[in-house]
Write a protein that holds these residues in place. Structure first.
Motif, mmCIF file in Angstrom:
data_model
loop_
_atom_site.group_PDB
_atom_site.id
_atom_site.type_symbol
_atom_site.label_atom_id
_atom_site.label_comp_id
_atom_site.label_asym_id
_atom_site.label_seq_id
_atom_site.Cartn_x
_atom_site.Cartn_y
_atom_site.Cartn_z
ATOM 1 N N SER A 7 55.947 -2.672 -8.063
ATOM 2 C CA SER A 7 56.730 -2.201 -6.927
ATOM 3 C C SER A 7 55.814 -1.942 -5.741
ATOM 4 O O SER A 7 54.706 -1.412 -5.913
ATOM 5 C CB SER A 7 57.479 -0.921 -7.318
ATOM 6 O OG SER A 7 58.443 -0.603 -6.363
ATOM 7 N N PHE A 23 66.402 -10.582 2.944
ATOM 8 C CA PHE A 23 66.071 -10.556 1.518
ATOM 9 C C PHE A 23 67.155 -11.200 0.663
ATOM 10 O O PHE A 23 67.349 -10.840 -0.493
ATOM 11 C CB PHE A 23 65.775 -9.116 1.087
ATOM 12 C CG PHE A 23 64.673 -8.524 1.915
ATOM 13 C CD1 PHE A 23 63.350 -8.815 1.624
ATOM 14 C CD2 PHE A 23 64.952 -7.752 3.028
ATOM 15 C CE1 PHE A 23 62.324 -8.318 2.421
ATOM 16 C CE2 PHE A 23 63.940 -7.252 3.820
ATOM 17 C CZ PHE A 23 62.624 -7.533 3.521
ATOM 18 N N SER A 74 70.823 -1.991 -1.250
ATOM 19 C CA SER A 74 70.053 -2.662 -2.300
ATOM 20 C C SER A 74 70.718 -3.969 -2.731
ATOM 21 O O SER A 74 71.926 -4.152 -2.557
ATOM 22 C CB SER A 74 69.880 -1.750 -3.518
ATOM 23 O OG SER A 74 71.129 -1.540 -4.146
ATOM 24 N N VAL A 91 65.539 -5.250 -4.439
ATOM 25 C CA VAL A 91 65.140 -4.885 -3.081
ATOM 26 C C VAL A 91 65.980 -3.677 -2.669
ATOM 27 O O VAL A 91 67.208 -3.726 -2.726
ATOM 28 C CB VAL A 91 65.380 -6.061 -2.108
ATOM 29 C CG1 VAL A 91 64.999 -5.668 -0.689
ATOM 30 C CG2 VAL A 91 64.624 -7.299 -2.556
ATOM 31 N N VAL A 102 61.388 -1.056 3.026
ATOM 32 C CA VAL A 102 61.941 -1.959 2.025
ATOM 33 C C VAL A 102 61.023 -1.931 0.807
ATOM 34 O O VAL A 102 59.826 -2.198 0.926
ATOM 35 C CB VAL A 102 62.044 -3.392 2.581
ATOM 36 C CG1 VAL A 102 62.638 -4.327 1.532
ATOM 37 C CG2 VAL A 102 62.868 -3.415 3.872
ATOM 38 N N VAL A 104 60.263 -3.522 -2.851
ATOM 39 C CA VAL A 104 60.526 -4.716 -3.650
ATOM 40 C C VAL A 104 59.921 -4.494 -5.038
ATOM 41 O O VAL A 104 58.722 -4.261 -5.164
ATOM 42 C CB VAL A 104 59.921 -5.973 -2.995
ATOM 43 C CG1 VAL A 104 60.239 -7.205 -3.829
ATOM 44 C CG2 VAL A 104 60.419 -6.133 -1.561
#
Length: 142
Positions: A7, A23, A74, A91, A102, A104
């Motif tokens: 992450s 995204f 999300s 995301v 953000v 990920v």
């Protein structure tokens, strides 16, 4: 072989409602070099849960599926590369004073010993990988 949960966060100078598209399968076309998702069934909304698309590179073919979506907070994708690895990419977006933070998260399980070694290499470079996303997005938005 070990499952890896990786992450990292990046900043995007857009509010979550606008940053969310960056995204998505179609939205990544705008800033990811060579990103060309193929939809077996063309969806009206590429973020609808259950939507499937495929990506290919000289090394591998991957099937993606939208697992969940909570616009604009999300989106989560199942990502399966047959015989190599399987897992999810999630995301999450949070509003900040200057746009969005953000996060990920890749949650990947290797399916072979060779894939495990490749996943360890990916994990070692993951912070740089996500920093490159921030740079590519900034260049796209400039």
């Amino acid at each position: 072989m070990n499952r890896r949960v990786l992450s990292a966060a990046l900043s995007v100078p857009l509010p979550p409602e606008a940053a969310f598209r960056l995204f998505t399968a179609r939205g990544e076309r705008d800033w990811v070099p060579g990103w060309e998702p193929v939809f077996p069934v063309e969806p009206p909304d590429d973020t609808a849960p259950g939507t499937v698309w495929l990506t290919s590179s000289p090394e591998e073919d991957t099937t993606w599926l939208v697992a969940s979506r909570d616009f604009p907070r999300s989106v989560s994708y199942a990502r399966i590369t047959p015989g190599v690895r399987a897992g999810t990419v999630t995301v999450t977006l949070a509003a900040t004073d200057t746009g969005s933070e953000v996060t990920v998260t890749y949650d990947m399980t290797p399916l072979t010993a060779a894939a495990a070694a490749a996943l360890e290499e990916f994990a070692a470079g993951y912070p740089s990988f996500i920093r490159s996303w921030e740079e590519l997005i900034a260049a796209h938005l400039a």
